[in-house]
Enzyme design. Structure first.
Site, mmCIF file in Angstrom:
data_model
loop_
_atom_site.group_PDB
_atom_site.id
_atom_site.type_symbol
_atom_site.label_atom_id
_atom_site.label_comp_id
_atom_site.label_asym_id
_atom_site.label_seq_id
_atom_site.Cartn_x
_atom_site.Cartn_y
_atom_site.Cartn_z
ATOM 1 N N GLU A 44 0.853 -1.191 0.000
ATOM 2 C CA GLU A 44 0.000 0.000 0.000
ATOM 3 C C GLU A 44 0.882 1.231 0.000
ATOM 4 O O GLU A 44 1.877 1.293 0.732
ATOM 5 C CB GLU A 44 -0.904 0.021 1.237
ATOM 6 C CG GLU A 44 -1.729 1.298 1.385
ATOM 7 C CD GLU A 44 -2.641 1.286 2.606
ATOM 8 O OE1 GLU A 44 -3.052 0.180 3.035
ATOM 9 O OE2 GLU A 44 -2.938 2.377 3.132
ATOM 10 N N GLU B 67 -2.940 10.947 3.198
ATOM 11 C CA GLU B 67 -4.062 10.725 4.094
ATOM 12 C C GLU B 67 -4.149 11.954 4.985
ATOM 13 O O GLU B 67 -3.143 12.580 5.304
ATOM 14 C CB GLU B 67 -3.855 9.490 4.978
ATOM 15 C CG GLU B 67 -3.995 8.166 4.279
ATOM 16 C CD GLU B 67 -4.008 7.023 5.280
ATOM 17 O OE1 GLU B 67 -5.100 6.486 5.537
ATOM 18 O OE2 GLU B 67 -2.937 6.684 5.804
#
Length: 281
Positions: A150, A155
């Site tokens: 990932e 974020e």
């Protein structure tokens, strides 16, 4: 932290309608400028549906994503939706909730577009309201999480109740569903101290991904570097030496914390997504 700030071209408060910039030694292999009004291009994006991950509050549905005025707008709304998969007494959180109290959207290029290495640029404006958890990220096409790898170009959520911008990579460990993380967490206050209007502007998140390293940038400031000699799973596979697909989503709750009672709408705006790869490929 010693990071250098570089201004982005154009009006930072508005979407850009400029043609994608050329990069020496690279070619533009894929992009979406979101310049046509209506639903996102189905040749580029699929949608996730329902409750998906992290015990978040939102129900993902396609209707929360619309292209208008050159921008993909993902809306997180306070609205109740019936969970048609509800099973009273179930232990799975996706099944034991009779309703979702929020909706949002999550788009992915899975099965449509995937890439191995390159320069990825995404220009976006994020909503920093309590409860907001927008992301720009990739997953490897083979293997289960996290052994597929990932990459979180961006974020935003709360860490110890403090609004925080994150840039991460994750890969597998000997324990199933448990990741090894290389995480950089930068308080939002670091950026707003330099620019009091930061949250009102578009910003460019960039990844430079080669066979040797993954470098993650925000407005040309290097936030995090992952050296790929360190990311080999216990099975000997390096998940960052395989193609990845891209995801754009706005979660609510979870690490974002619960939205304030007065929050009825959270907006995440994406101006463009551009992928460049070396010309010799």
């Amino acid at each position: 932290m010693c990071l250098t700030t570089m201004a982005q071209p154009g009006d930072p408060y508005k979407p850009s309608f400029d043609a994608p910039a050329e990069k020496a030694g690279y070619k533009l292999v894929w992009h979406d400028e979101f310049d046509m009004d209506g639903k996102p291009d189905s040749d580029n994006w699929k949608f996730e549906n329902g409750f998906v991950r992290n015990e978040e509050l939102q129900w993902y549905q396609p209707g929360n994503a619309t292209c208008a005025n050159g921008v993909l707008v993902i809306e997180g709304r306070r609205e109740q939706v019936k969970n048609n998969n509800h099973q009273p007494g179930a232990t799975d959180w996706r099944l034991n909730r009779p309703f979702a109290e929020y909706t949002s959207a999550s788009l992915k290029t899975s099965g449509l577009h995937q890439w191995l290495f390159g320069v990825f640029e995404i220009r976006a404006r994020i909503d920093t309201a309590k409860g907001s958890w927008p992301a720009i990220w990739t997953l490897g096409i083979n293997g289960e999480w996290p052994s597929n790898g990932e990459i979180d170009l961006m974020e935003f959520y709360r860490v110890d109740h403090q609004p925080t911008v994150l840039a991460n990579t994750a890969w597998g460990t000997a324990k199933r569903y448990t990741a090894k993380w290389n995480t950089k967490r930068i308080p939002l206050a670091y950026f707003t101290a330099k620019d009091s209007n930061w949250i009102n502007k578009f910003h460019v998140w960039k990844m430079e991904w080669t066979k040797d390293a993954i470098k993650l940038f925000l407005d040309d400031e290097l936030l995090n570097t992952t050296v790929l000699t360190t990311t080999v799973n216990p099975n000997g596979i390096n998940p960052f030496l395989q193609p990845h697909f891209l995801l754009l989503n706005l979660a609510l709750g979870g690490n974002g914390e619960d939205p304030d009672a007065a929050t009825n709408l959270v907006k995440y705006e994406v101006d463009y997504v551009r992928v460049y790869q070396p010309k010799e490929r």
